[in-house]
Design an enzyme around this catalytic site. Structure first.
Site, mmCIF file in Angstrom:
data_model
loop_
_atom_site.group_PDB
_atom_site.id
_atom_site.type_symbol
_atom_site.label_atom_id
_atom_site.label_comp_id
_atom_site.label_asym_id
_atom_site.label_seq_id
_atom_site.Cartn_x
_atom_site.Cartn_y
_atom_site.Cartn_z
ATOM 1 N N CYS A 58 0.814 -1.168 -0.210
ATOM 2 C CA CYS A 58 0.009 0.096 0.107
ATOM 3 C C CYS A 58 1.031 1.489 0.090
ATOM 4 O O CYS A 58 1.601 1.368 0.878
ATOM 5 C CB CYS A 58 -0.957 -0.074 1.144
ATOM 6 S SG CYS A 58 -1.818 1.444 1.742
ATOM 7 N N CYS A 61 0.185 3.854 2.751
ATOM 8 C CA CYS A 61 0.733 3.256 4.095
ATOM 9 C C CYS A 61 2.017 3.657 4.169
ATOM 10 O O CYS A 61 2.483 3.984 5.353
ATOM 11 C CB CYS A 61 0.477 1.745 4.281
ATOM 12 S SG CYS A 61 -1.376 1.140 4.121
#
Length: 137
Positions: A58, A61
């Site tokens: 991600c 993230c």
């Protein structure tokens, strides 16, 4: 897989590896059992816990990771936990995580707030708001 086998066999080094806090003060859990033990041990605490649900693939993230580590250094009275949704999908499902990153703020075992997405300013505001309530709880 080797560390999983070692952990099952009782290897303490592998067990210590399982829930590690790096120098930033963010604790990462890699097994549902260790997460559950930790959660049960703090669920009566009025200390704020920020759970960062993320994934290695991600992008947002990864952008938030240094921000979260910085907040963990700044807010030493707040517990920061990271959970990889691919590793601990049952935990992510239990918390109703549907997008990454998701930050769940917990006190006394109950969710008090949630931020979905890489919104560092909002995360910091909500941490400041909920940690300030520690004295009042």
């Amino acid at each position: 897989m080797g560390s999983l086998f070692s952990a099952l066999a009782g290897d303490s080094a592998a067990a210590a590896e399982d829930n590690s806090a790096d120098h930033s003060g963010v604790t990462t859990f890699h097994s549902p059992e260790r997460w559950q033990l930790h959660f049960n041990s703090v669920k009566d605490s009025s200390q704020l816990m920020v759970i960062d649900f993320a994934a290695s693939w991600c992008g947002p993230c990864k952008l938030m990771e240094p921000e979260v580590k910085g907040m963990a250094v700044k807010f030493t009275d707040v517990q920061f936990v990271k959970i990889d949704v691919d590793e601990l999908s049952d935990v992510a499902q239990e918390f109703g995580v549907q997008a990454m990153p998701t930050f769940v703020l917990v006190k006394k075992g109950k969710e008090v707030d949630r931020i979905v997405g890489a919104r560092k300013d909002e995360l910091q505001r909500k941490i400041e708001k909920h940690r300030a309530l520690v004295a009042a709880t």
